[in-house]
Design a protein around this motif. Sequence first.
Motif, PDB file in Angstrom:
ATOM      1  N   ALA A  34      -7.124   1.372   8.974  1.00  0.00           N
ATOM      2  CA  ALA A  34      -6.055   0.486   9.467  1.00  0.00           C
ATOM      3  C   ALA A  34      -6.320  -0.946   9.012  1.00  0.00           C
ATOM      4  CB  ALA A  34      -5.988   0.565  10.989  1.00  0.00           C
ATOM      5  N   GLU A  35      -7.593  -1.349   9.120  1.00  0.00           N
ATOM      6  CA  GLU A  35      -7.959  -2.712   8.713  1.00  0.00           C
ATOM      7  C   GLU A  35      -7.731  -2.917   7.214  1.00  0.00           C
ATOM      8  OE1 GLU A  35      -8.939  -6.463   8.569  1.00  0.00           O
ATOM      9  OE2 GLU A  35      -8.513  -5.351  10.424  1.00  0.00           O
ATOM     10  N   LEU A  36      -8.079  -1.853   6.448  1.00  0.00           N
ATOM     11  CA  LEU A  36      -7.892  -1.906   5.002  1.00  0.00           C
ATOM     12  C   LEU A  36      -6.401  -2.068   4.660  1.00  0.00           C
ATOM     13  CD1 LEU A  36      -9.460  -1.499   2.301  1.00  0.00           C
ATOM     14  CD2 LEU A  36      -8.784   0.895   2.432  1.00  0.00           C
ATOM     15  N   GLY A  37      -5.557  -1.283   5.324  1.00  0.00           N
ATOM     16  CA  GLY A  37      -4.107  -1.356   5.108  1.00  0.00           C
ATOM     17  C   GLY A  37      -3.592  -2.751   5.401  1.00  0.00           C
ATOM     18  N   SER A  39      -5.283  -5.580   5.412  1.00  0.00           N
ATOM     19  CA  SER A  39      -5.754  -6.624   4.491  1.00  0.00           C
ATOM     20  C   SER A  39      -5.026  -6.509   3.147  1.00  0.00           C
ATOM     21  CB  SER A  39      -7.273  -6.583   4.337  1.00  0.00           C
ATOM     22  OG  SER A  39      -7.655  -5.617   3.433  1.00  0.00           O
ATOM     23  N   LEU A  40      -4.707  -5.275   2.702  1.00  0.00           N
ATOM     24  CA  LEU A  40      -3.940  -5.127   1.457  1.00  0.00           C
ATOM     25  C   LEU A  40      -2.526  -5.705   1.623  1.00  0.00           C
ATOM     26  CD1 LEU A  40      -5.008  -1.576   0.217  1.00  0.00           C
ATOM     27  CD2 LEU A  40      -5.539  -3.769  -0.845  1.00  0.00           C
ATOM     28  N   HIS A  41      -1.970  -5.503   2.801  1.00  0.00           N
ATOM     29  CA  HIS A  41      -0.642  -6.038   3.076  1.00  0.00           C
ATOM     30  C   HIS A  41      -0.651  -7.564   3.015  1.00  0.00           C
ATOM     31  CE1 HIS A  41       3.336  -6.159   4.764  1.00  0.00           C
ATOM     32  NE2 HIS A  41       2.914  -6.956   5.756  1.00  0.00           N
ATOM     33  N   ARG A  42      -1.709  -8.169   3.622  1.00  0.00           N
ATOM     34  CA  ARG A  42      -1.818  -9.642   3.601  1.00  0.00           C
ATOM     35  C   ARG A  42      -2.007 -10.137   2.167  1.00  0.00           C
ATOM     36  NH1 ARG A  42      -4.805  -8.762   8.338  1.00  0.00           N
ATOM     37  NH2 ARG A  42      -6.760  -8.855   7.175  1.00  0.00           N
ATOM     38  N   GLN A  43      -2.822  -9.354   1.407  1.00  0.00           N
ATOM     39  CA  GLN A  43      -3.083  -9.702   0.010  1.00  0.00           C
ATOM     40  C   GLN A  43      -1.772  -9.711  -0.801  1.00  0.00           C
ATOM     41  OE1 GLN A  43      -5.245  -6.832  -2.291  1.00  0.00           O
ATOM     42  NE2 GLN A  43      -6.883  -8.307  -2.694  1.00  0.00           N
ATOM     43  N   ALA A  44      -0.917  -8.698  -0.543  1.00  0.00           N
ATOM     44  CA  ALA A  44       0.350  -8.577  -1.275  1.00  0.00           C
ATOM     45  C   ALA A  44       1.239  -9.787  -0.995  1.00  0.00           C
ATOM     46  CB  ALA A  44       1.065  -7.288  -0.869  1.00  0.00           C
ATOM     47  N   ILE A  45       1.263 -10.220   0.261  1.00  0.00           N
ATOM     48  CA  ILE A  45       2.092 -11.389   0.604  1.00  0.00           C
ATOM     49  C   ILE A  45       1.636 -12.604  -0.183  1.00  0.00           C
ATOM     50  CG2 ILE A  45       2.716 -12.959   2.500  1.00  0.00           C
ATOM     51  CD1 ILE A  45       2.493 -10.510   4.382  1.00  0.00           C
ATOM     52  N   VAL A  46       0.314 -12.817  -0.235  1.00  0.00           N
ATOM     53  CA  VAL A  46      -0.228 -13.982  -0.955  1.00  0.00           C
ATOM     54  C   VAL A  46       0.096 -13.878  -2.440  1.00  0.00           C
ATOM     55  CG1 VAL A  46      -2.333 -15.228  -1.582  1.00  0.00           C
ATOM     56  CG2 VAL A  46      -2.059 -14.340   0.730  1.00  0.00           C
ATOM     57  N   PRO A  56       0.657 -10.041 -15.146  1.00  0.00           N
ATOM     58  CA  PRO A  56       1.386  -9.466 -16.289  1.00  0.00           C
ATOM     59  C   PRO A  56       2.741  -8.923 -15.860  1.00  0.00           C
ATOM     60  CG  PRO A  56      -0.845  -8.535 -16.115  1.00  0.00           C
ATOM     61  CD  PRO A  56      -0.632  -9.389 -14.931  1.00  0.00           C
ATOM     62  N   VAL A  57       3.686  -8.861 -16.811  1.00  0.00           N
ATOM     63  CA  VAL A  57       5.064  -8.502 -16.483  1.00  0.00           C
ATOM     64  C   VAL A  57       5.193  -7.063 -15.964  1.00  0.00           C
ATOM     65  CG1 VAL A  57       7.447  -8.532 -17.359  1.00  0.00           C
ATOM     66  CG2 VAL A  57       5.693  -9.985 -18.444  1.00  0.00           C
ATOM     67  N   ASP A  58       4.447  -6.153 -16.644  1.00  0.00           N
ATOM     68  CA  ASP A  58       4.599  -4.743 -16.251  1.00  0.00           C
ATOM     69  C   ASP A  58       3.648  -4.332 -15.120  1.00  0.00           C
ATOM     70  OD1 ASP A  58       2.356  -5.120 -17.725  1.00  0.00           O
ATOM     71  OD2 ASP A  58       2.515  -3.241 -18.884  1.00  0.00           O
ATOM     72  N   PHE A  59       3.060  -5.307 -14.456  1.00  0.00           N
ATOM     73  CA  PHE A  59       2.103  -4.982 -13.388  1.00  0.00           C
ATOM     74  C   PHE A  59       2.818  -4.541 -12.103  1.00  0.00           C
ATOM     75  CE2 PHE A  59      -0.634  -6.281  -9.790  1.00  0.00           C
ATOM     76  CZ  PHE A  59      -1.721  -5.483 -10.071  1.00  0.00           C
ATOM     77  N   ASP A  60       2.480  -3.273 -11.632  1.00  0.00           N
ATOM     78  CA  ASP A  60       3.105  -2.756 -10.408  1.00  0.00           C
ATOM     79  C   ASP A  60       2.121  -2.952  -9.243  1.00  0.00           C
ATOM     80  OD1 ASP A  60       4.130  -1.344  -8.324  1.00  0.00           O
ATOM     81  OD2 ASP A  60       4.736   0.411  -9.527  1.00  0.00           O
ATOM     82  N   LEU A  61       2.400  -4.022  -8.509  1.00  0.00           N
ATOM     83  CA  LEU A  61       1.461  -4.405  -7.434  1.00  0.00           C
ATOM     84  C   LEU A  61       1.306  -3.308  -6.384  1.00  0.00           C
ATOM     85  CD1 LEU A  61      -0.318  -6.593  -6.148  1.00  0.00           C
ATOM     86  CD2 LEU A  61       1.719  -7.423  -4.969  1.00  0.00           C
ATOM     87  N   GLU A  62       2.421  -2.663  -6.026  1.00  0.00           N
ATOM     88  CA  GLU A  62       2.361  -1.640  -4.960  1.00  0.00           C
ATOM     89  C   GLU A  62       1.537  -0.432  -5.367  1.00  0.00           C
ATOM     90  OE1 GLU A  62       6.222  -0.938  -3.313  1.00  0.00           O
ATOM     91  OE2 GLU A  62       6.040  -2.941  -2.399  1.00  0.00           O
ATOM     92  N   GLN A  63       1.736  -0.033  -6.659  1.00  0.00           N
ATOM     93  CA  GLN A  63       0.969   1.119  -7.139  1.00  0.00           C
ATOM     94  C   GLN A  63      -0.523   0.792  -7.176  1.00  0.00           C
ATOM     95  OE1 GLN A  63       1.811   2.246 -11.153  1.00  0.00           O
ATOM     96  NE2 GLN A  63       0.801   4.238 -10.930  1.00  0.00           N
ATOM     97  N   PHE A  64      -0.823  -0.437  -7.624  1.00  0.00           N
ATOM     98  CA  PHE A  64      -2.211  -0.877  -7.693  1.00  0.00           C
ATOM     99  C   PHE A  64      -2.858  -0.881  -6.306  1.00  0.00           C
ATOM    100  CE2 PHE A  64      -5.311  -4.410  -7.438  1.00  0.00           C
ATOM    101  CZ  PHE A  64      -6.242  -3.938  -8.344  1.00  0.00           C
ATOM    102  N   GLN A  65      -2.113  -1.369  -5.347  1.00  0.00           N
ATOM    103  CA  GLN A  65      -2.652  -1.437  -3.980  1.00  0.00           C
ATOM    104  C   GLN A  65      -2.854  -0.041  -3.395  1.00  0.00           C
ATOM    105  OE1 GLN A  65      -0.252  -4.259  -1.761  1.00  0.00           O
ATOM    106  NE2 GLN A  65      -1.987  -5.658  -1.930  1.00  0.00           N
ATOM    107  N   GLN A  67      -3.566   2.606  -5.103  1.00  0.00           N
ATOM    108  CA  GLN A  67      -4.774   3.145  -5.737  1.00  0.00           C
ATOM    109  C   GLN A  67      -6.027   2.611  -5.040  1.00  0.00           C
ATOM    110  OE1 GLN A  67      -4.461   1.978  -9.815  1.00  0.00           O
ATOM    111  NE2 GLN A  67      -3.173   3.731 -10.388  1.00  0.00           N
ATOM    112  N   GLN A  68      -6.015   1.278  -4.790  1.00  0.00           N
ATOM    113  CA  GLN A  68      -7.159   0.646  -4.124  1.00  0.00           C
ATOM    114  C   GLN A  68      -7.380   1.256  -2.740  1.00  0.00           C
ATOM    115  OE1 GLN A  68      -9.249  -1.812  -5.437  1.00  0.00           O
ATOM    116  NE2 GLN A  68      -8.185  -1.026  -7.216  1.00  0.00           N
ATOM    117  N   TYR A  69      -6.230   1.460  -2.073  1.00  0.00           N
ATOM    118  CA  TYR A  69      -6.299   2.022  -0.710  1.00  0.00           C
ATOM    119  C   TYR A  69      -6.913   3.427  -0.746  1.00  0.00           C
ATOM    120  CZ  TYR A  69      -4.746   3.652   3.858  1.00  0.00           C
ATOM    121  OH  TYR A  69      -4.713   4.160   5.128  1.00  0.00           O
TER     122      TYR A  69
END
Length: 336
Positions: A34-37, A39-46, A56-65, A67-69
């Motif tokens: 839950a904490e990880l989720g 912190s990733l959410h806060r990271q995405a906002i920033v 980069p233009v083709d960077f998919d932030l949600e997919q990357f997050q 994967q990290q999760y």
Amino acid sequence: MFHSATLRLTLWYLAIVMFISLLFSMAVYRSSTAELGNSLHRQAIVLRQMPRFAVPVDFDLEQFQQQQYDLATSKIQTSLLMLNLIILVLAGGASYLLARRTLLPIENALEAQSRFTADASHELRTPLTAMKTEIEVALRGKDLDQKEVKELLGSNLEEIAKLETLSTSLLRLAQHDNAQGKDDELCSVADLVTTSVGRMQKMADHKQIQLDTKLKDFEVLGDKASLEELIIILLDNAIKYSPASSRIVVSSTKKGDSGSIEVTDHGVGIGEADQAHIFDRFYRSDSSRTKSSTNGYGLGLSIAQQIVGLHKGTVKVKSVIGEGSTFSVVLPVAKP
Ligand code: ADP
């Protein structure tokens, strides 16, 4: 029987430990994911607020997050699994040791109990078999004259007396097992010794044995009848295992908050190997076993030790073969 009981207890202990460990692991897993989720959410906002050129233009932030999760949660899962495996192994070993420790005294007590029952049955059967044989032989003979009948009855009576002694001793052991100091009173050791010596005087006279006392009085808190029985057991043995016309001394001394009663004889003595066992139930040294004149069942000293134990004392023996023995009982003094 005890092996499977140990195993069952081990499994119970292990099940409890693993239940707690898994419960904690689940709680840790839930809170850390839950904490990880979060912190990733806060990271995405920033990151979304940052200027586009930084990403980069083709960077998919949600997919990357995502994967990290997934990576982080699988790492947490692996660590928790490893931790639980280690706990399983360690707790398994510890549970087994604990189960053995819990069951060992029970195992020993049961073993002693069954040994005791076997010994007692054997001792009870011996006089019964002797009586049975004598009666059978007598009945097989045609005409029994009065003399033979009297002899038979006399011999039967002797066996009955042995059975009586044995059952009294067994009863004594059982009574002391259940005693909890309910009849305790202040007893003068000098009085206890004087009464006991008085009761054994006849037996000593019979062998022309001189019974002497050297007494320093002190008081103990205990059951008077049992304490007298204790001194009588020691005196009875001293007389039984002493030659005629010898001397037995009963002395008492007091040192600080403990006092001792000693019974010294100049009898046959006890070998070192036997000294380690004479307080065991039904133990008789070979030399006394072969002597039919000194009948006993090897229960006297067990009863004596039980009485001493009930009074929070100790009993010891010092003996030299052919020279004699000294039995010393140390008891706490009631009024130091
Ligand atoms: P028992 O009925 O055979 O006397 P006890 O338990 O009183 O049983 O004593 C156990 C054994 O210890 C005896 O069989 C005897 O061999 C030995 N023993 C006890 N007291 C004495 C003593 N005062 N002198 C020599 N041997 C003794």
